[in-house]
Design a protein around this motif. Structure first.
Motif, PDB file in Angstrom:
ATOM      1  N   ALA A 348      24.854  25.488 -61.208  1.00  0.00           N
ATOM      2  CA  ALA A 348      24.628  24.044 -61.145  1.00  0.00           C
ATOM      3  C   ALA A 348      23.248  23.737 -60.572  1.00  0.00           C
ATOM      4  O   ALA A 348      22.539  22.848 -61.069  1.00  0.00           O
ATOM      5  N   ALA A 349      22.855  24.464 -59.527  1.00  0.00           N
ATOM      6  CA  ALA A 349      21.539  24.255 -58.927  1.00  0.00           C
ATOM      7  C   ALA A 349      20.430  24.593 -59.921  1.00  0.00           C
ATOM      8  O   ALA A 349      19.414  23.883 -60.011  1.00  0.00           O
ATOM      9  N   THR A 350      20.622  25.659 -60.678  1.00  0.00           N
ATOM     10  CA  THR A 350      19.631  26.048 -61.681  1.00  0.00           C
ATOM     11  C   THR A 350      19.527  24.998 -62.779  1.00  0.00           C
ATOM     12  O   THR A 350      18.432  24.544 -63.134  1.00  0.00           O
ATOM     13  N   ALA A 351      20.660  24.616 -63.327  1.00  0.00           N
ATOM     14  CA  ALA A 351      20.663  23.640 -64.422  1.00  0.00           C
ATOM     15  C   ALA A 351      20.059  22.310 -63.979  1.00  0.00           C
ATOM     16  O   ALA A 351      19.280  21.680 -64.724  1.00  0.00           O
ATOM     17  N   LEU A 352      20.399  21.860 -62.773  1.00  0.00           N
ATOM     18  CA  LEU A 352      19.912  20.574 -62.289  1.00  0.00           C
ATOM     19  C   LEU A 352      18.406  20.615 -62.023  1.00  0.00           C
ATOM     20  O   LEU A 352      17.681  19.651 -62.321  1.00  0.00           O
ATOM     21  N   SER A 353      17.905  21.721 -61.492  1.00  0.00           N
ATOM     22  CA  SER A 353      16.465  21.852 -61.242  1.00  0.00           C
ATOM     23  C   SER A 353      15.687  21.849 -62.554  1.00  0.00           C
ATOM     24  O   SER A 353      14.624  21.205 -62.665  1.00  0.00           O
ATOM     25  N   MET A 354      16.209  22.559 -63.553  1.00  0.00           N
ATOM     26  CA  MET A 354      15.525  22.592 -64.846  1.00  0.00           C
ATOM     27  C   MET A 354      15.605  21.231 -65.549  1.00  0.00           C
ATOM     28  O   MET A 354      14.682  20.825 -66.264  1.00  0.00           O
ATOM     29  N   ARG A 355      16.698  20.519 -65.324  1.00  0.00           N
ATOM     30  CA  ARG A 355      16.809  19.157 -65.882  1.00  0.00           C
ATOM     31  C   ARG A 355      15.737  18.250 -65.290  1.00  0.00           C
ATOM     32  O   ARG A 355      15.122  17.443 -66.004  1.00  0.00           O
ATOM     33  N   LEU A 356      15.491  18.392 -63.999  1.00  0.00           N
ATOM     34  CA  LEU A 356      14.459  17.588 -63.367  1.00  0.00           C
ATOM     35  C   LEU A 356      13.077  17.958 -63.917  1.00  0.00           C
ATOM     36  O   LEU A 356      12.250  17.073 -64.176  1.00  0.00           O
ATOM     37  N   ALA A 357      12.827  19.241 -64.114  1.00  0.00           N
ATOM     38  CA  ALA A 357      11.554  19.664 -64.703  1.00  0.00           C
ATOM     39  C   ALA A 357      11.379  19.066 -66.100  1.00  0.00           C
ATOM     40  O   ALA A 357      10.275  18.660 -66.475  1.00  0.00           O
ATOM     41  N   HIS A 358      12.465  19.004 -66.849  1.00  0.00           N
ATOM     42  CA  HIS A 358      12.421  18.381 -68.183  1.00  0.00           C
ATOM     43  C   HIS A 358      12.007  16.914 -68.076  1.00  0.00           C
ATOM     44  O   HIS A 358      11.203  16.413 -68.885  1.00  0.00           O
ATOM     45  N   ALA A 359      12.532  16.214 -67.080  1.00  0.00           N
ATOM     46  CA  ALA A 359      12.168  14.808 -66.892  1.00  0.00           C
ATOM     47  C   ALA A 359      10.685  14.673 -66.581  1.00  0.00           C
ATOM     48  O   ALA A 359      10.017  13.759 -67.080  1.00  0.00           O
ATOM     49  N   PHE A 360      10.157  15.582 -65.766  1.00  0.00           N
ATOM     50  CA  PHE A 360       8.725  15.556 -65.463  1.00  0.00           C
ATOM     51  C   PHE A 360       7.901  15.752 -66.730  1.00  0.00           C
ATOM     52  O   PHE A 360       6.846  15.133 -66.900  1.00  0.00           O
ATOM     53  N   ASP A 361       8.369  16.627 -67.617  1.00  0.00           N
ATOM     54  CA  ASP A 361       7.639  16.889 -68.856  1.00  0.00           C
ATOM     55  C   ASP A 361       7.534  15.658 -69.743  1.00  0.00           C
ATOM     56  O   ASP A 361       6.551  15.486 -70.471  1.00  0.00           O
ATOM     57  N   HIS A 362       8.540  14.807 -69.717  1.00  0.00           N
ATOM     58  CA  HIS A 362       8.605  13.688 -70.670  1.00  0.00           C
ATOM     59  C   HIS A 362       8.415  12.320 -70.017  1.00  0.00           C
ATOM     60  O   HIS A 362       8.565  11.297 -70.688  1.00  0.00           O
ATOM     61  N   ALA A 363       8.068  12.304 -68.732  1.00  0.00           N
ATOM     62  CA  ALA A 363       8.004  11.031 -68.010  1.00  0.00           C
ATOM     63  C   ALA A 363       6.941  10.090 -68.551  1.00  0.00           C
ATOM     64  O   ALA A 363       7.100   8.865 -68.481  1.00  0.00           O
ATOM     65  N   ARG A 364       5.872  10.624 -69.111  1.00  0.00           N
ATOM     66  CA  ARG A 364       4.780   9.762 -69.580  1.00  0.00           C
ATOM     67  C   ARG A 364       5.071   9.130 -70.943  1.00  0.00           C
ATOM     68  O   ARG A 364       4.420   8.160 -71.328  1.00  0.00           O
ATOM     69  N   THR A 365       6.038   9.687 -71.658  1.00  0.00           N
ATOM     70  CA  THR A 365       6.300   9.178 -73.012  1.00  0.00           C
ATOM     71  C   THR A 365       7.703   8.603 -73.175  1.00  0.00           C
ATOM     72  O   THR A 365       8.011   8.041 -74.225  1.00  0.00           O
ATOM     73  N   ASP A 366       8.532   8.719 -72.158  1.00  0.00           N
ATOM     74  CA  ASP A 366       9.926   8.282 -72.257  1.00  0.00           C
ATOM     75  C   ASP A 366      10.281   7.528 -70.983  1.00  0.00           C
ATOM     76  O   ASP A 366      10.300   8.108 -69.894  1.00  0.00           O
ATOM     77  N   ALA A 367      10.584   6.250 -71.113  1.00  0.00           N
ATOM     78  CA  ALA A 367      10.847   5.416 -69.936  1.00  0.00           C
ATOM     79  C   ALA A 367      12.059   5.907 -69.151  1.00  0.00           C
ATOM     80  O   ALA A 367      12.067   5.866 -67.913  1.00  0.00           O
ATOM     81  N   PHE A 368      13.093   6.354 -69.873  1.00  0.00           N
ATOM     82  CA  PHE A 368      14.265   6.832 -69.149  1.00  0.00           C
ATOM     83  C   PHE A 368      13.945   8.089 -68.357  1.00  0.00           C
ATOM     84  O   PHE A 368      14.370   8.234 -67.205  1.00  0.00           O
ATOM     85  N   GLU A 369      13.202   9.013 -68.950  1.00  0.00           N
ATOM     86  CA  GLU A 369      12.873  10.250 -68.242  1.00  0.00           C
ATOM     87  C   GLU A 369      11.996   9.952 -67.026  1.00  0.00           C
ATOM     88  O   GLU A 369      12.119  10.604 -65.984  1.00  0.00           O
ATOM     89  N   ALA A 370      11.124   8.964 -67.128  1.00  0.00           N
ATOM     90  CA  ALA A 370      10.313   8.559 -65.979  1.00  0.00           C
ATOM     91  C   ALA A 370      11.207   8.026 -64.865  1.00  0.00           C
ATOM     92  O   ALA A 370      11.012   8.342 -63.682  1.00  0.00           O
ATOM     93  N   ALA A 371      12.203   7.227 -65.244  1.00  0.00           N
ATOM     94  CA  ALA A 371      13.137   6.693 -64.259  1.00  0.00           C
ATOM     95  C   ALA A 371      13.967   7.809 -63.636  1.00  0.00           C
ATOM     96  O   ALA A 371      14.223   7.822 -62.420  1.00  0.00           O
ATOM     97  N   TYR A 372      14.388   8.749 -64.478  1.00  0.00           N
ATOM     98  CA  TYR A 372      15.175   9.882 -63.974  1.00  0.00           C
ATOM     99  C   TYR A 372      14.357  10.670 -62.959  1.00  0.00           C
ATOM    100  O   TYR A 372      14.851  11.031 -61.881  1.00  0.00           O
ATOM    101  N   ALA A 373      13.103  10.954 -63.292  1.00  0.00           N
ATOM    102  CA  ALA A 373      12.258  11.734 -62.389  1.00  0.00           C
ATOM    103  C   ALA A 373      12.085  11.013 -61.060  1.00  0.00           C
ATOM    104  O   ALA A 373      12.150  11.631 -59.988  1.00  0.00           O
ATOM    105  N   ARG A 374      11.868   9.712 -61.105  1.00  0.00           N
ATOM    106  CA  ARG A 374      11.653   8.959 -59.866  1.00  0.00           C
ATOM    107  C   ARG A 374      12.897   8.930 -58.995  1.00  0.00           C
ATOM    108  O   ARG A 374      12.826   9.161 -57.788  1.00  0.00           O
TER     109      ARG A 374
END
Length: 543
Positions: A348-374
């Motif tokens: 769970a810790a691995t999956a959640l950390s990688m999910r957050l990294a995914h949000a960082f990757d897409h934060a500039r082009t996807d409003a939801f991912e930017a919100a998720y990252a924040r």
């Protein structure tokens, strides 16, 4: 000489490949270019090698030393490291851990936070102390971009895949590293109480006089620090060596004697009219340096997950090779349930950390991912970094006395684990950070809950009820916000496990963490879950 005994029933060293032997990591890596997959194979083989393990051991036993003066009495303020530390730094820089995110950006490609996180995760399982300057160097570019001229001058050296430990001005070096100094003895986390003074010299230059209670990686080429300028708390880039080759007026008073993270030096320092460049605008120091801090918080979570995976790999390997009362230890019903229960948290810790990294990757082009990252950065850091010490302690217990000795890596992992909860924001800081997000942009919370509900399916209703009730309480009772943080982390982890298709594992996590009764130790899986199959799926037996 007569031998008194034969050595039997001792576990052989853990070998294999940390990349190839990790099903979740392989799933995360799916779809990446062949060259990247080859590099991950190389990293995975290296971190499990006897050579790398010995370097990690030496870097933590032959710890950094401060030399304030040379043999003639001249003030030099240098930190000396064992060659093992430099060897680890060269490897990590060569794998792009300081600059791969910015390489991609410079080439017009997506940032590549997930790709870097996979590498960082594996190296964390080897030795995390040297990753402190690696993390700060990578993250510093985000802050430096607030002053484009500084970024142009420093970013190429930071992003370089060369590690250069020479004592030269930045412009003369093949690669640069960056440290950070935020806290002072009278304020700690309350950086607005800082007293270090910055006097303008003109053309963006200032003279800093004051101190830092913790300034990490004192051998770095530059430091991002906070000081009080005429318009308020501001961010500065403080070079260690000036362009003319002279040492800046930075006086290292002592190195901190830390519980863990011993391969990495942390210092107490004083500035005596030290020359520095303003980064961003005067009075906007916290906002400017938070660009860096946000990225370091991602690394804290990834590193903690990597430590968990490496520690549990050792424990599972031990249990599969140790015989007790005529049987293999991992076949014992109680032991396999303990190991499987720990594996659930690690996954769970691995999956959640990688999910957050995914949000960082897409934060500039996807409003939801930017919100998720924040919103989710403090949540993920909070939970992953807090679950790691307890889980690593249990892994150590699975190995018995061997796990408690410095001959095995678990003792070092255990000492390393707490720093990620403390560094870049303690649990309370993370909880208050989330509370600010929820107060300023409540719609972000709703969007994240809606997204999680899609993946949780039939389990969503009860989970959302708990989360909304906890949030309602936190609105009037600030002291209860940790309940929201933990519940949100658990729900997000469960949602991500379902999203990636980890059906049985996701069910076990939901039933025991999200919907189960409160528990304070591992081994609480009941017979509904096939512990042996769960463990085998996450930790495939040796070939």
């Amino acid at each position: 000489m007569t031998a008194t005994h034969s050595v039997i029933n001792q576990t052989p060293p853990l070998a294999g490949n940390a990349f190839r032997d990790d099903p979740l990591l392989l799933q995360t890596a799916s779809g990446h270019p062949e060259a990247q997959l080859r590099e991950w194979q190389q990293i995975g083989a290296y971190v499990r090698s006897a050579e790398a393990q010995d370097l990690a051991r030496l870097a933590n036993t032959e710890t950094p030393r401060l030399k304030t003066h040379d043999r003639y009495g001249h003030r030099i303020d240098r930190v000396e490291f064992h060659p093992s530390y430099h060897a680890l730094m060269r490897r990590s820089a060569g794998w792009g851990l300081t600059g791969s995110v910015w390489e991609a950006k410079a080439q017009g490609a997506p940032p590549g936070h997930v790709a870097r996180a996979v590498s960082f995760y594996m190296v964390s399982g080897l030795e995390t102390g040297h990753l402190c300057p690696i993390t700060m160097s990578s993250a510093s570019v985000a802050a430096l971009m607030a002053t484009p001229d500084l970024a142009r001058g420093w970013a190429p050296g930071i992003a370089s895949r060369k590690y250069d430990s020479s004592n030269k001005p930045p412009a003369q070096k093949a690669g640069l590293t960056i440290g950070m100094g935020m806290t002072e003895k009278q304020g700690g986390t309350d950086v607005r109480a800082n007293t270090t003074e910055a006097i303008p010299e003109g053309k963006g230059l200032y003279r800093l006089t004051g101190h830092k209670w913790f300034m990490s990686a004192p051998a770095s080429d530059g430091f991002l620090v906070l000081a009080q300028a005429p318009s308020g708390l501001s961010c500065f880039l403080l070079p260690r060596i000036l362009p003319n080759g002279e040492a800046n007026a930075i006086r290292f008073m002592r190195l901190k004697d830390k519980l863990g993270n011993r391969s990495n030096a942390s210092s107490e320092v004083e500035f005596e009219a030290a020359l520095a460049n303003l980064v961003g605008e005067e009075g906007e120091g916290v906002r400017t340096i938070l660009e860096m801090v946000t990225l370091t918080r991602l690394d804290c979570a990834v590193a903690s997950a990597g430590l968990m995976r490496a520690s549990l790999s050792e424990a599972v390997h031990h249990a599969r090779h140790r015989h007790v009362a005529g049987d293999v230890l991992s076949d014992k019903p109680l032991m396999v349930r303990v190991l499987a229960d720990m594996a659930i948290d690690t996954a769970a810790a691995t999956a959640l950390s990688m999910r957050l990294a995914h949000a960082f990757d897409h934060a500039r082009t996807d409003a939801f991912e930017a919100a998720y990252a924040r919103a989710m950065t403090p949540v993920v850091k909070y939970w992953v970094c807090k679950v790691a010490p307890a889980m690593i302690g249990e892994a150590m217990e699975c190995m018995g006395g061997n796990g408690y000795t410095e001959d095995f890596p678990l003792a070092r992992h255990y000492r390393e684990a707490p720093v990620n909860s403390i560094w870049e924001g303690s649990g309370n800081v993370m909880a208050l950070d989330l509370l600010r997000v929820l107060r300023q942009t409540p719609e972000v919370y709703d969007a994240i809950l809606d997204d999680m509900a899609r993946h949780l399916g039939r389990r969503a209703a009860g989970t959302l009820d708990v989360l909304n009730a906890a949030l309602d309480l936190a609105r009037t009772d600030e002291g209860s916000i940790r309940i929201v943080v933990e519940q949100l982390a658990l729900a997000a982890a469960a949602a991500e496990l379902y999203r990636i298709g980890a059906g049985r594992l996701a069910d076990a996590f939901c039933e025991t963490r999200l919907a189960g009764q409160w528990r304070s130790s591992y081994g609480m899986l009941d017979s509904r879950f096939d512990a042996a199959n769960l463990l085998e799926a996450l930790y495939p037996p040796d070939n």
